[in-house]
Design a protein around this motif. Structure first.
Motif, PDB file in Angstrom:
ATOM      1  N   ALA A 187       3.824   5.553  -5.581  1.00  0.00           N
ATOM      2  CA  ALA A 187       3.752   5.501  -7.045  1.00  0.00           C
ATOM      3  C   ALA A 187       2.666   6.431  -7.580  1.00  0.00           C
ATOM      4  CB  ALA A 187       3.492   4.074  -7.510  1.00  0.00           C
ATOM      5  N   SER A 188       1.517   6.495  -6.884  1.00  0.00           N
ATOM      6  CA  SER A 188       0.437   7.389  -7.315  1.00  0.00           C
ATOM      7  C   SER A 188       0.856   8.850  -7.188  1.00  0.00           C
ATOM      8  CB  SER A 188      -0.835   7.122  -6.502  1.00  0.00           C
ATOM      9  OG  SER A 188      -0.662   7.497  -5.142  1.00  0.00           O
ATOM     10  N   SER A 218      -3.344  14.759  -4.312  1.00  0.00           N
ATOM     11  CA  SER A 218      -2.157  15.197  -5.041  1.00  0.00           C
ATOM     12  C   SER A 218      -2.533  15.933  -6.329  1.00  0.00           C
ATOM     13  CB  SER A 218      -1.269  13.995  -5.366  1.00  0.00           C
ATOM     14  OG  SER A 218      -0.159  14.380  -6.137  1.00  0.00           O
ATOM     15  N   LEU A 221      -5.655   4.816  -1.975  1.00  0.00           N
ATOM     16  CA  LEU A 221      -4.986   5.269  -3.195  1.00  0.00           C
ATOM     17  C   LEU A 221      -5.703   6.451  -3.826  1.00  0.00           C
ATOM     18  CD1 LEU A 221      -3.985   1.904  -4.908  1.00  0.00           C
ATOM     19  CD2 LEU A 221      -2.466   3.592  -3.914  1.00  0.00           C
ATOM     20  N   PHE A 222      -7.032   6.374  -3.890  1.00  0.00           N
ATOM     21  CA  PHE A 222      -7.812   7.460  -4.498  1.00  0.00           C
ATOM     22  C   PHE A 222      -7.701   8.741  -3.686  1.00  0.00           C
ATOM     23  CE2 PHE A 222     -10.733   4.152  -6.578  1.00  0.00           C
ATOM     24  CZ  PHE A 222      -9.961   4.163  -7.731  1.00  0.00           C
ATOM     25  N   MET A 268       2.373   1.667  -3.458  1.00  0.00           N
ATOM     26  CA  MET A 268       1.369   2.107  -4.428  1.00  0.00           C
ATOM     27  C   MET A 268       0.995   3.575  -4.213  1.00  0.00           C
ATOM     28  SD  MET A 268      -1.036  -1.314  -4.570  1.00  0.00           S
ATOM     29  CE  MET A 268      -2.157  -0.725  -5.824  1.00  0.00           C
ATOM     30  N   CYS A 269       0.933   4.001  -2.957  1.00  0.00           N
ATOM     31  CA  CYS A 269       0.635   5.410  -2.671  1.00  0.00           C
ATOM     32  C   CYS A 269       1.769   6.312  -3.168  1.00  0.00           C
ATOM     33  CB  CYS A 269       0.421   5.613  -1.172  1.00  0.00           C
ATOM     34  SG  CYS A 269      -1.144   4.959  -0.544  1.00  0.00           S
ATOM     35  N   ALA A 314      -4.063  10.025  -4.402  1.00  0.00           N
ATOM     36  CA  ALA A 314      -3.940  10.503  -5.784  1.00  0.00           C
ATOM     37  C   ALA A 314      -4.827  11.719  -6.018  1.00  0.00           C
ATOM     38  CB  ALA A 314      -4.300   9.388  -6.758  1.00  0.00           C
ATOM     39  N   LEU A 332       3.148   9.493 -10.192  1.00  0.00           N
ATOM     40  CA  LEU A 332       2.412   9.568 -11.455  1.00  0.00           C
ATOM     41  C   LEU A 332       1.588  10.844 -11.572  1.00  0.00           C
ATOM     42  CD1 LEU A 332       1.205   5.866 -11.815  1.00  0.00           C
ATOM     43  CD2 LEU A 332       2.944   7.027 -13.161  1.00  0.00           C
ATOM     44  N   THR A 333       0.995  11.282 -10.477  1.00  0.00           N
ATOM     45  CA  THR A 333       0.169  12.488 -10.526  1.00  0.00           C
ATOM     46  C   THR A 333       0.997  13.768 -10.538  1.00  0.00           C
ATOM     47  OG1 THR A 333      -0.083  12.342  -8.099  1.00  0.00           O
ATOM     48  CG2 THR A 333      -1.866  11.446  -9.452  1.00  0.00           C
ATOM     49  N   THR A 377       0.826  -1.211   0.000  1.00  0.00           N
ATOM     50  CA  THR A 377       0.000   0.000   0.000  1.00  0.00           C
ATOM     51  C   THR A 377       0.858   1.258   0.000  1.00  0.00           C
ATOM     52  OG1 THR A 377      -1.733  -1.181   1.226  1.00  0.00           O
ATOM     53  CG2 THR A 377      -1.857   1.215   1.193  1.00  0.00           C
ATOM     54  N   ILE A 384      -9.782   4.093 -17.321  1.00  0.00           N
ATOM     55  CA  ILE A 384      -9.365   4.041 -15.914  1.00  0.00           C
ATOM     56  C   ILE A 384     -10.014   2.859 -15.207  1.00  0.00           C
ATOM     57  CG2 ILE A 384      -9.528   5.201 -13.678  1.00  0.00           C
ATOM     58  CD1 ILE A 384      -9.199   7.858 -15.165  1.00  0.00           C
TER      59      ILE A 384
END
Length: 411
Positions: free
Chosen positions: A31-32, A252, A245-246, A28-29, A249, A35-36, A25, A185
């Protein structure tokens, strides 16, 4: 029902507190966040440096108008006058310049040129350079035949071409572009969640089986209760991870990347698309998770899990490839047919719902096919699951299923 909740919460809390879930987790956070904010990160590394390109102008008159033309296309490319090709090559080798050009006039007095660099991996710079030279050639050619600047502009002005759907309920081009973003998405979310959490379910079953805990559990809890307790427990786990994650992201993007957030424009989208997205996501998850549970029960070692769930991987990859292809041609007969094949329905039918105006009865039939398939898999899976968890020797796929069903009958 109390036994179901015991299995459900035990699966959820056990996985929630595991180091692997926490580490995954966090990764992934992060990484988000990357990416953002990728545009800001790229700018940070690139800084404000111009892309320097040397120009050997054999005509002695093209450099200035070429630079002026190129500024309209890519103002970050800076042309530098060069006179010797060997020195220009050294500048490129030393990474002082991105590359160099040799420009001249042909027999008709029109520009021509060539580009040299260490490699052709970077396509953007040579493409912009070629486009700028092409526009310069057009300008010079127009002046040679006596056209004024206004006449040349009129000649190359794009034609007016209006597109309008005859169906009053059809989506506009802007609405389709918005829908494609959301559809892609959600397709990606379905794809990732099935692969990640389907594997997690199968691994959970195989782990308990390898520790012989399963023999105790199966005698006190029915296979259907146990199987769906694990499936829904990990479903809640996936929902927890997706919410985190949402939130990360979304925050951000709201703070640092409003352009990307505006491109999605969730507020401007139809509520029905979002509802259908959730419904098909849940049905797709239940379909593949049920398969993962009983396939995981056929192996006795966690090392064999990936091999056991390979059929699921093949199906979900095939569905994703077809769906991506269908983003450009959602009305194709092949897309319509595959939307009613249960293992492809969650992705393909949602794709059609998002991009087309299709009859409600088609969507309902797709959902009904999914529900019936899930129930059939649950009933068959329960029989395989009950016998499979008691098998500890290796078998081929079909032979393993057959033996698991026979073991269930003998109990």
């Amino acid at each position: 029902m109390s036994k179901f909740w015991i299995v459900f919460f035990h699966t959820y809390l056990n996985k929630l507190k595991s180091k692997s879930f926490i580490i995954t987790t966090v990764i992934m956070c992060v990484a988000s966040l990357v990416l953002t904010n990728i545009n800001h990160i790229v700018d940070l590394f690139n800084g404000d440096d111009k892309v320097k390109v040397g120009v050997i102008d054999e005509s002695g008159e093209l450099l200035a108008p070429y630079q002026a033309q190129l500024k309209k296309i890519n103002p970050d490319i800076q042309l530098i006058k060069a006179t010797d090709e060997k020195k220009a090559q050294k500048k490129v080798t030393d990474e002082t310049w991105k590359g160099y050009m040799i420009v001249s006039l042909n027999d008709q007095g029109l520009p021509q040129g060539g580009y040299r660099s260490e490699s052709m991996a970077d396509m953007d710079v040579p493409t912009d350079l070629e486009q700028g030279l092409q526009q310069l050639k057009t300008t010079i050619a127009s002046s040679k035949v006596g056209l004024t600047a206004e006449q040349s502009q009129l000649l190359y002005t794009p034609v007016s071409f209006d597109k309008k759907a005859l169906d009053k309920g059809a989506k506009t081009e802007d609405e389709l572009n918005q829908a494609r973003v959301l559809v892609y998405i959600l397709l990606f979310i379905i794809y990732i969640s099935v692969i990640t959490y389907g594997s997690m379910i199968a691994t959970e079953v195989a782990t308990e089986k390898s520790s012989r805990v399963m023999e105790i559990l199966i005698s006190s809890v029915s296979p259907v209760t146990q199987m769906f307790g694990k499936i829904l427990g990990i479903a809640l786990l996936s929902l927890t991870q997706f919410v985190l994650l949402f939130l990360v992201a979304g925050f951000s993007m709201f703070q640092n990347n409003r352009e990307a957030l505006d491109a999605i424009d969730i507020q401007g989208m139809s509520a029905s698309i979002l509802v259908y997205g959730v419904v098909f996501f849940l049905l797709g998850y239940l379909l593949f998770a049920t398969m993962a549970a009983f396939l995981g029960s056929l192996v006795s070692r966690t090392e064999d899990v990936q091999q056991a769930i390979m059929p699921i991987m093949i199906l979900i990859v095939a569905a994703f490839v077809i769906a991506v292809q269908g983003l450009g041609t959602p009305e194709a007969t092949f897309i319509k047919v595959t939307s009613f094949i249960p293992f492809f329905t969650p992705m393909i039918m949602f794709l059609r719902v998002g991009l087309l105006t299709i009859p409600v009865w088609e969507v309902m039939i797709g959902m009904a096919i999914l529900v019936v398939t899930i129930i059939a898999l649950a009933l068959f899976g329960a029989r395989v699951y009950r016998g499979g968890v008691l098998m500890y020797d290796k078998h081929s796929f079909f032979k393993g299923i057959k033996k698991a069903v026979q073991l269930t009958k003998n109990q």
